[in-house]
Design a protein around this motif. Structure first.
Motif, PDB file in Angstrom:
ATOM      1  N   ASN A  40     -36.261  54.633  -4.334  1.00 43.10           N
ATOM      2  CA  ASN A  40     -36.525  55.726  -3.397  1.00 43.10           C
ATOM      3  C   ASN A  40     -35.729  55.452  -2.122  1.00 43.10           C
ATOM      4  OD1 ASN A  40     -37.455  57.523  -1.508  1.00 43.10           O
ATOM      5  ND2 ASN A  40     -39.588  57.403  -2.165  1.00 43.10           N
TER       6      ASN A  40
ATOM      7  N   ASP B  28     -49.973  57.989 -14.290  1.00 41.45           N
ATOM      8  CA  ASP B  28     -48.959  57.466 -13.389  1.00 41.45           C
ATOM      9  C   ASP B  28     -48.014  58.594 -12.965  1.00 41.45           C
ATOM     10  OD1 ASP B  28     -47.464  55.124 -12.237  1.00 41.45           O
ATOM     11  OD2 ASP B  28     -45.914  55.998 -13.512  1.00 41.45           O
ATOM     12  N   GLY B  29     -47.624  58.551 -11.699  1.00 38.81           N
ATOM     13  CA  GLY B  29     -46.679  59.569 -11.199  1.00 38.81           C
ATOM     14  C   GLY B  29     -47.369  60.891 -10.952  1.00 38.81           C
TER      15      GLY B  29
ATOM     16  N   MET C 128     -43.046  56.158 -12.504  1.00 37.33           N
ATOM     17  CA  MET C 128     -42.546  54.889 -13.016  1.00 37.33           C
ATOM     18  C   MET C 128     -42.340  54.938 -14.537  1.00 37.33           C
ATOM     19  SD  MET C 128     -44.245  51.147 -12.685  1.00 37.33           S
ATOM     20  CE  MET C 128     -43.241  49.680 -12.692  1.00 37.33           C
TER      21      MET C 128
ATOM     22  N   TYR D 241     -38.912  49.069  -6.717  1.00 32.97           N
ATOM     23  CA  TYR D 241     -39.753  49.501  -5.604  1.00 32.97           C
ATOM     24  C   TYR D 241     -40.006  48.244  -4.792  1.00 32.97           C
ATOM     25  CZ  TYR D 241     -41.895  53.242  -3.110  1.00 32.97           C
ATOM     26  OH  TYR D 241     -42.137  54.202  -2.167  1.00 32.97           O
TER      27      TYR D 241
ATOM     28  N   TRP E  93     -33.920  58.884  -9.614  1.00 32.11           N
ATOM     29  CA  TRP E  93     -35.276  58.553  -9.167  1.00 32.11           C
ATOM     30  C   TRP E  93     -36.200  59.701  -9.545  1.00 32.11           C
ATOM     31  CZ3 TRP E  93     -37.848  54.406  -8.063  1.00 32.11           C
ATOM     32  CH2 TRP E  93     -39.066  54.473  -7.390  1.00 32.11           C
TER      33      TRP E  93
ATOM     34  N   ALA F 250     -39.533  59.300  -9.696  1.00 29.25           N
ATOM     35  CA  ALA F 250     -40.784  59.084  -8.950  1.00 29.25           C
ATOM     36  C   ALA F 250     -42.004  59.088  -9.863  1.00 29.25           C
ATOM     37  CB  ALA F 250     -40.952  60.056  -7.793  1.00 29.25           C
TER      38      ALA F 250
ATOM     39  N   ARG G  34     -45.333  48.533  -3.165  1.00 28.60           N
ATOM     40  CA  ARG G  34     -46.126  49.760  -3.290  1.00 28.60           C
ATOM     41  C   ARG G  34     -46.859  49.831  -4.626  1.00 28.60           C
ATOM     42  NH1 ARG G  34     -47.636  54.574  -4.179  1.00 28.60           N
ATOM     43  NH2 ARG G  34     -46.448  56.495  -4.352  1.00 28.60           N
ATOM     44  N   LEU G  35     -46.228  49.301  -5.679  1.00 30.67           N
ATOM     45  CA  LEU G  35     -46.804  49.473  -7.017  1.00 30.67           C
ATOM     46  C   LEU G  35     -47.904  48.441  -7.266  1.00 30.67           C
ATOM     47  CD1 LEU G  35     -43.482  50.159  -8.921  1.00 30.67           C
ATOM     48  CD2 LEU G  35     -45.112  51.806  -7.993  1.00 30.67           C
ATOM     49  N   ARG G  36     -48.775  48.734  -8.206  1.00 37.08           N
ATOM     50  CA  ARG G  36     -49.925  47.866  -8.481  1.00 37.08           C
ATOM     51  C   ARG G  36     -49.557  46.808  -9.515  1.00 37.08           C
ATOM     52  NH1 ARG G  36     -51.994  52.306  -5.406  1.00 37.08           N
ATOM     53  NH2 ARG G  36     -50.466  53.342  -6.672  1.00 37.08           N
TER      54      ARG G  36
ATOM     55  N   GLU H  87     -49.502  48.438 -13.187  1.00 38.56           N
ATOM     56  CA  GLU H  87     -48.145  48.962 -13.366  1.00 38.56           C
ATOM     57  C   GLU H  87     -47.133  47.834 -13.617  1.00 38.56           C
ATOM     58  OE1 GLU H  87     -48.278  52.945 -10.600  1.00 38.56           O
ATOM     59  OE2 GLU H  87     -48.407  51.043  -9.557  1.00 38.56           O
TER      60      GLU H  87
END
Ligand code: F6P
Length: 333
Positions: A211, A115-116, A249, A265, A245, A247, A275-277, A281
């Motif tokens: 963000n 992630d990230g 998670m 987000y 932030w 960026a 945006r995130l799953r 996530e």
């Protein structure tokens, strides 16, 4: 002071009847894979992990070498253990049933291997997130074929979830439904030691993570919340807020677990579904955050109550200190 290791912690949970031996072994296997990934992350350019792999994942994002490597480490570690029926990765289009030459177990594993990953090449924390579900049974009582549909369970059905942060220290936070607990990787013994038992998210906070470059696209409730935070002492909140932030998670959520705050987000006019799953996530992080006394919604609905319709579904995420999350949710009417 002697701290329990992850193994001791899990054996205690097994003795208390909270988890069975298969789930204990599964979590230990994931933790072992995280240690291997941590070592590769730590090597940076020396380990060949930096740079682009030259491939795209199912989300149409450029894969980094370490994305591919972390995915392989988790696949290899988990396919032969006998405790999984299938697994799914954010980096792979389809679910992967356990090969038939290995025994099939009763669990389904989902993971975001790295992630990230946009932060890899710039030496900022990245991490691994995982979620464990039970494989559903058919009407005949036998385990169903572990296809994509088998995975489409709401987040409240998770039996375990966790994430590792590969930062200045490597941390692993897990829950099996009785609180959220943090472990630090001891690089001398190469084992995870329980350093943060029973994590509780502080209620009183003044920090937000979002963000802000997407501000022009936000929906009015999120704009209102952030605008009120930005007005500080002079505004309706009557206090100054701080903004962070990373960026990644994993790092942003770990900060929220440590010192409170809110992570968002939200959906916006570009990312209409967020945006995130959801499965890789939002669900695991929401499970952990709730276990630490926080809350997680998509602005309207508790994340853990959302019924997924597809494996790689995206979702808006608002999580952290309960009162703040409730405030943003109330602005959504
Ligand atoms: O989903 C991957 C991810 O890197 C998260 O870890 C992080 O919160 C988010 O994307 C960062 O998004 P952006 O690059 O838009 O700030």
């Amino acid at each position: 002071m002697r701290r329990p290791t992850l193994t001791q912690f899990l054996i205690e949970r097994q003795r208390a009847g909270r988890i069975n031996a298969d789930l204990r072994l599964l979590i230990e296997t994931i933790a072992r894979a995280c240690k291997a990934i941590s070592t590769r992350v730590n090597k940076g350019s020396l380990g060949g992990g930096h740079g682009n792999a030259g491939t795209e994942n199912v989300q149409g994002e450029m894969q980094k070498n370490l994305d591919v490597l972390a995915n392989e480490v988790l696949l290899e570690a988990n396919e032969w253990g006998g405790n999984l029926a299938a697994l799914a990765s954010e980096e792979m289009e389809d679910v992967k049933p356990t090969p038939t030459h290995y025994p099939r177990g009763e669990y389904l594993l989902l993971f975001d291997p790295l992630d990230g990953s946009s932060n890899i090449d710039v030496n900022i924390s990245v991490g691994t997130i995982f979620s464990v579900l039970r494989a559903p049974h058919g009407p005949d009582g036998k385990p169903r074929e572990p296809d994509e549909k088998a995975f489409l369970q709401p987040g409240r059905s998770q039996v375990a979830a966790g994430f590792a942060v590969y930062g200045p220290t490597t941390l692993l936070v897990i829950t099996v439904g009785d609180g959220a607990h943090g472990f630090t990787l001891d690089r001398e013994t190469f084992s995870f030691a329980l350093t943060h038992p029973g994590i509780r998210i502080p209620v009183d906070t003044a920090e937000f993570a979002i963000n802000a470059s997407n501000m022009r696209r936000w929906e009015p409730p999120v704009r209102r919340y952030i605008d009120e935070c930005l007005q500080g002492k002079d505004g309706p909140r009557g206090k100054d807020f701080n903004m962070r932030w990373v960026a990644s998670m994993v790092a942003d959520v770990y900060r929220v677990l440590s010192r409170g705050g809110i992570f968002m987000y939200p959906r916006d006019s570009k990312n209409k579904d967020g945006r995130l799953r959801l499965m890789y996530e939002a669900n695991p992080m929401s499970f952990i955050v709730e276990q630490a006394g926080g809350a997680a919604t998509d602005g309207r609905t508790r994340i853990l109550d959302l019924q997924p319709s597809k494996l790689h579904q995206r979702v808006a995420v608002i999580l952290g200190s309960k009162q703040e999350v409730e405030r943003v949710t109330s602005y959504h009417g």
